[in-house]
Motif scaffolding. Structure first.
Motif, mmCIF file in Angstrom:
data_model
loop_
_atom_site.group_PDB
_atom_site.id
_atom_site.type_symbol
_atom_site.label_atom_id
_atom_site.label_comp_id
_atom_site.label_asym_id
_atom_site.label_seq_id
_atom_site.Cartn_x
_atom_site.Cartn_y
_atom_site.Cartn_z
ATOM 1 N N ILE A 103 83.758 51.165 69.859
ATOM 2 C CA ILE A 103 82.968 51.139 68.946
ATOM 3 C C ILE A 103 81.712 51.663 68.766
ATOM 4 O O ILE A 103 81.272 52.438 67.933
ATOM 5 N N LEU A 104 80.754 51.405 69.854
ATOM 6 C CA LEU A 104 79.315 51.704 69.922
ATOM 7 C C LEU A 104 79.299 53.443 69.976
ATOM 8 O O LEU A 104 78.494 53.897 68.993
ATOM 9 N N ILE A 105 80.035 53.842 70.680
ATOM 10 C CA ILE A 105 79.958 55.414 71.016
ATOM 11 C C ILE A 105 80.520 56.310 69.875
ATOM 12 O O ILE A 105 79.929 57.247 69.409
ATOM 13 N N PRO A 106 81.673 55.774 69.111
ATOM 14 C CA PRO A 106 82.225 56.537 68.292
ATOM 15 C C PRO A 106 81.243 56.619 67.122
ATOM 16 O O PRO A 106 81.026 57.398 66.207
ATOM 17 N N VAL A 107 80.733 55.147 66.655
ATOM 18 C CA VAL A 107 79.987 54.819 65.459
ATOM 19 C C VAL A 107 78.604 55.947 65.616
ATOM 20 O O VAL A 107 78.161 56.372 64.842
ATOM 21 N N CYS A 108 78.020 55.690 66.984
ATOM 22 C CA CYS A 108 76.984 56.590 67.344
ATOM 23 C C CYS A 108 77.187 57.920 66.844
ATOM 24 O O CYS A 108 76.301 58.684 66.291
ATOM 25 N N GLY A 109 78.048 58.677 67.342
ATOM 26 C CA GLY A 109 78.674 59.814 67.243
ATOM 27 C C GLY A 109 78.626 60.461 65.735
ATOM 28 O O GLY A 109 78.150 61.334 65.331
ATOM 29 N N LEU A 110 79.383 59.368 64.899
ATOM 30 C CA LEU A 110 79.628 59.610 63.692
ATOM 31 C C LEU A 110 78.358 59.777 62.839
ATOM 32 O O LEU A 110 77.962 60.711 61.925
ATOM 33 N N CYS A 111 77.260 58.729 63.477
ATOM 34 C CA CYS A 111 75.933 58.748 62.537
ATOM 35 C C CYS A 111 75.335 60.087 62.936
ATOM 36 O O CYS A 111 74.467 60.695 62.102
ATOM 37 N N ALA A 112 75.476 60.613 64.237
ATOM 38 C CA ALA A 112 74.848 61.720 64.786
ATOM 39 C C ALA A 112 75.418 63.015 64.087
ATOM 40 O O ALA A 112 74.725 63.855 63.729
ATOM 41 N N ILE A 113 76.653 63.020 63.548
ATOM 42 C CA ILE A 113 77.307 64.080 62.894
ATOM 43 C C ILE A 113 76.579 64.246 61.543
ATOM 44 O O ILE A 113 76.286 65.212 60.871
ATOM 45 N N LEU A 114 76.755 62.897 60.987
ATOM 46 C CA LEU A 114 76.201 63.126 59.521
ATOM 47 C C LEU A 114 74.884 63.427 59.531
ATOM 48 O O LEU A 114 74.411 64.051 58.598
ATOM 49 N N ALA A 115 74.065 62.824 60.370
ATOM 50 C CA ALA A 115 72.689 63.275 60.356
ATOM 51 C C ALA A 115 72.495 64.767 60.829
ATOM 52 O O ALA A 115 71.637 65.311 60.112
ATOM 53 N N THR A 116 73.212 65.223 61.539
ATOM 54 C CA THR A 116 72.910 66.660 61.910
ATOM 55 C C THR A 116 73.304 67.452 60.720
ATOM 56 O O THR A 116 72.750 68.832 60.747
ATOM 57 N N ARG A 117 74.207 67.259 59.704
ATOM 58 C CA ARG A 117 74.619 67.986 58.589
ATOM 59 C C ARG A 117 73.425 68.229 57.624
ATOM 60 O O ARG A 117 73.429 68.923 56.831
ATOM 61 N N THR A 118 72.357 67.347 57.751
ATOM 62 C CA THR A 118 71.075 67.488 57.001
ATOM 63 C C THR A 118 70.102 68.245 57.637
ATOM 64 O O THR A 118 69.082 68.546 56.785
ATOM 65 N N ILE A 119 70.381 68.984 58.858
ATOM 66 C CA ILE A 119 69.244 69.621 59.483
ATOM 67 C C ILE A 119 69.348 70.940 58.843
ATOM 68 O O ILE A 119 70.531 71.688 58.436
ATOM 69 N N ASP A 120 68.344 71.686 58.627
ATOM 70 C CA ASP A 120 68.038 72.975 58.007
ATOM 71 C C ASP A 120 67.802 74.094 59.315
ATOM 72 O O ASP A 120 66.695 73.966 59.955
ATOM 73 N N PHE A 121 69.043 74.499 59.687
ATOM 74 C CA PHE A 121 68.908 75.283 60.970
ATOM 75 C C PHE A 121 68.084 76.746 60.543
ATOM 76 O O PHE A 121 67.969 77.450 61.614
ATOM 77 N N SER A 122 67.534 76.765 59.260
ATOM 78 C CA SER A 122 66.701 78.151 59.193
ATOM 79 C C SER A 122 65.343 78.039 59.457
ATOM 80 O O SER A 122 64.565 78.659 59.208
ATOM 81 N N GLU A 147 72.176 78.860 68.948
ATOM 82 C CA GLU A 147 73.394 78.687 67.924
ATOM 83 C C GLU A 147 74.306 77.709 68.845
ATOM 84 O O GLU A 147 75.083 77.009 68.021
ATOM 85 N N PHE A 148 74.634 78.092 70.036
ATOM 86 C CA PHE A 148 75.837 77.131 70.752
ATOM 87 C C PHE A 148 75.422 75.764 70.954
ATOM 88 O O PHE A 148 76.283 74.706 70.522
ATOM 89 N N VAL A 149 74.093 75.244 71.236
ATOM 90 C CA VAL A 149 73.794 74.151 70.906
ATOM 91 C C VAL A 149 73.718 73.380 69.737
ATOM 92 O O VAL A 149 74.126 72.367 69.426
ATOM 93 N N HIS A 150 73.559 74.304 68.528
ATOM 94 C CA HIS A 150 73.453 73.738 67.182
ATOM 95 C C HIS A 150 75.105 73.211 66.902
ATOM 96 O O HIS A 150 74.977 72.037 66.388
ATOM 97 N N LYS A 151 75.902 73.912 67.414
ATOM 98 C CA LYS A 151 77.214 73.708 67.052
ATOM 99 C C LYS A 151 78.059 72.718 67.768
ATOM 100 O O LYS A 151 78.881 71.857 67.138
ATOM 101 N N THR A 152 77.905 72.433 68.902
ATOM 102 C CA THR A 152 78.693 71.751 69.767
ATOM 103 C C THR A 152 78.180 70.567 70.292
ATOM 104 O O THR A 152 78.818 69.906 70.963
ATOM 105 N N LEU A 153 76.468 70.446 70.390
ATOM 106 C CA LEU A 153 75.846 69.555 71.117
ATOM 107 C C LEU A 153 76.729 67.796 71.062
ATOM 108 O O LEU A 153 76.798 67.280 71.692
ATOM 109 N N VAL A 154 76.674 67.403 69.571
ATOM 110 C CA VAL A 154 77.152 66.151 69.504
ATOM 111 C C VAL A 154 78.360 65.988 69.928
ATOM 112 O O VAL A 154 78.818 64.632 70.311
ATOM 113 N N LEU A 155 79.246 66.685 69.588
ATOM 114 C CA LEU A 155 80.724 66.644 69.678
ATOM 115 C C LEU A 155 81.060 66.425 71.332
ATOM 116 O O LEU A 155 81.839 65.632 71.816
ATOM 117 N N ILE A 156 80.307 67.433 72.087
ATOM 118 C CA ILE A 156 80.622 67.207 73.498
ATOM 119 C C ILE A 156 80.023 66.068 74.125
ATOM 120 O O ILE A 156 80.549 65.416 75.097
#
Length: 544
Positions: free
Chosen positions: A165-184, A67-76
């Protein structure tokens, strides 16, 4: 096939960031006076070791605290990557702190890129097989033109593009994509430490293939080390790596549009090992072409690395394994071997006299590692991924069930456990599922020799033959076919889980996917459907 989404852009940016940051490839975009051997070697070594360590560290954390990896991976990952890029920029101006800043930048970029790699692999593993493979390949292909576009931008500007530009935009896309993951889903819901047998079997099954990929990484890392004296080496490795990724992803997509197929690592190694060995043999004879040879070896490494991504994602879906664990395990071995190759090449370049002797020793050791790793793939006489003989391959199944029906809804996934305790009872499925009864010919198409051999090995009796017929008609994956066969034989969920060494939640998920593709709701309907398919096939044979 699915339509491109924001994840394709995000992963393409990650591929570009990785190429311009990893293996010292960032330096072609920095001023020439910054390309000193000391700076380049320290950056490469610190970043490569941090990148490798991130894989093993994430694997260990995911095993105990997923659960720790699920919550913090992209931001870190985003914070570390930005900090690394800023450290490198600062090193250009703060001359008295160049070495500490370069090492700090290498460590931060290595850990940031490793975290991003984990985050994207987790996203692709959470999707249905068709969508996950497509987005991964599409993002890889798009990453190449984005990377080459950087050469059209002045170098003074390119250096600042990554943190701004590159890293922030990549991170934003990763955050938006991660929100669609069903962690169940089973690969995220279970705590790996509670299912040690499942993960022990995965480690036993995948370590050989990881070593095979790592052997090519060892050779590429060793040659890269002796080529560091040439500033053009960074350009060559980057360009050839991107060309290899573009070609591999493009070819797989084109073939996939025409037909279903299986692509296994061993087949790729049969081609890439001799090619890599040829490059090593020519290494002492073509001392003036080190950058070119290093580029070719990185091309081979980029191809097998792409296969590793696909293989790990499929293992996560099929076995219900946490993607951070399986990718961390395989990636850690691969990049540890590449780091070992770099250290060996650096040693040979520093302590051996004579260019020919240095290159000959590197070629000899690289060839030895390749030969031993290739022989390792055949230990035991065969390369299989499960006790039931499923080949170590990535499945490209075309025309699967529609996306909304492939993955159960949240309400279905949280149905009372008693409703799925026996797989011959009706899962809580959508009543609007399409009827998948046979109403028109759906021929199996042409099968390769490997597929025919696999088919003959899996034929045990009439039940297994009927299940293979279902697989051909309804595009079931190998794992789904295994589960379907055990269902038809009357096994319970717990019995299937024990036989396949997977969790019961994974069995239930596979069962729902099977029932969805077949358009049925319980075991008896599967038996009836099999009878219809068999009778239909016999009728077609009589007409022929």
């Amino acid at each position: 096939m699915p339509k491109p989404n924001i994840a394709v852009l995000g992963y393409a940016l990650f591929v570009t960031i990785n190429a311009t940051s990893l293996w010292g490839g960032v330096f072609p975009f920095f001023p020439m006076e910054f390309h000193t051997p000391e700076v380049t070697i320290l950056f490469f070594l610190s970043q490569a070791l941090a990148y490798c360590a991130t894989f093993f560290l994430t694997m260990l954390v995911a095993y105990r605290r997923p659960e720790f990896v699920h919550k913090t991976l992209v931001l870190i990952a985003m914070a570390l990557a930005i900090a690394g890029a800023i450290s490198l920029i600062a090193a250009m101006y703060l001359k008295w702190l160049t070495i500490p800043l370069v090492v700090c930048g290498g460590v931060c970029l290595g850990m940031g890129c490793g975290g991003f790699a984990m985050a994207w692999q987790r996203y692709f593993s959470a999707m249905a097989s068709t969508s996950g493979i497509f987005y991964l390949l599409a993002g890889t292909m798009l990453g190449s033109p984005v990377f080459f576009a950087l050469y059209l931008v002045p170098s003074a500007v390119t250096v600042y593009l990554s943190p701004v530009i590159l890293i922030p935009v990549c991170g934003l896309c990763a955050i938006l994509a991660t929100r669609t993951i069903d962690f169940s889903l089973p690969q995220f819901a279970d705590v790996p430490a509670r299912n040690p047998k499942v993960y022990a079997l995965a480690v036993r099954d995948y370590w050989k293939s990881a070593v095979g990929i790592g052997a090519i990484g060892f050779a590429s890392g060793a040659v890269r080390a002796v080529a560091l004296a040439d500033p053009a080496a960074g350009d060559a490795t980057n360009i050839f790596s991107m060309i290899g990724s573009l070609a591999a992803a493009g070819i797989l997509l084109m073939v996939w549009r025409r037909r279903s197929f299986q692509f296994d690592l061993l087949s790729a190694l049969k081609v890439l090992f001799p090619a890599s060995l040829t490059c090593l043999v020519l290494l002492p004879l073509l001392a003036g072409k080190l950058s070119f040879i290093a580029g070719l070896l990185y091309l081979a490494f980029s191809v097998v690395s792409l296969i590793m991504l696909l293989q790990c994602a499929q293992a996560s879906r099929d076995r219900g394994i946490n993607p951070a664990f399986i990718f961390g395990f395989c990636g850690g071995i691969v990049y540890l071997m590449q780091d070992a190759g770099f250290v060996f090449g650096f040693w040979a370049d520093s302590f051996l006299d004579g260019a020919f002797v240095q290159l000959a020793v590197v070629a000899l050791m690289g060839g030895y590692v390749l030969a031993m790793a290739f022989a390792l793939q055949y230990m035991g006489g065969t390369v299989v991924l499960s006790r039931r003989g499923v080949p170590d391959s990535v499945e490209f199944v075309s025309h699967e069930a529609e996306e909304p029906h492939e993955v159960p809804s949240i309400s279905e996934r949280h149905a009372p456990e008693s409703s799925l305790r026996q797989v011959d009872e009706k899962p809580e499925a959508d009543a609007t599922l399409p009827d998948a009864r046979v109403s028109a010919p759906r021929g199996p198409g042409r099968r390769s020799k490997a597929q025919e051999r696999d088919r003959s090995e899996r034929l045990r009796d009439r039940v297994s033959k009927d299940c293979l017929l279902l697989q051909e008609q309804f595009k079931l994956s190998n794992r789904e076919t295994e589960v379907a066969e055990l269902i038809m034989r009357g096994n319970s969920v717990s019995s299937i889980a024990e036989t396949l060494v997977i969790s019961e939640n994974t069995v239930r998920t596979h069962t729902k996917h099977i029932y969805t593709k077949l358009g049925i709701h319980k075991r008896q309907e599967m038996l009836d459907l099999v009878q219809e398919v068999v009778e239909y096939a016999r009728g077609q044979q009589r007409e022929a």
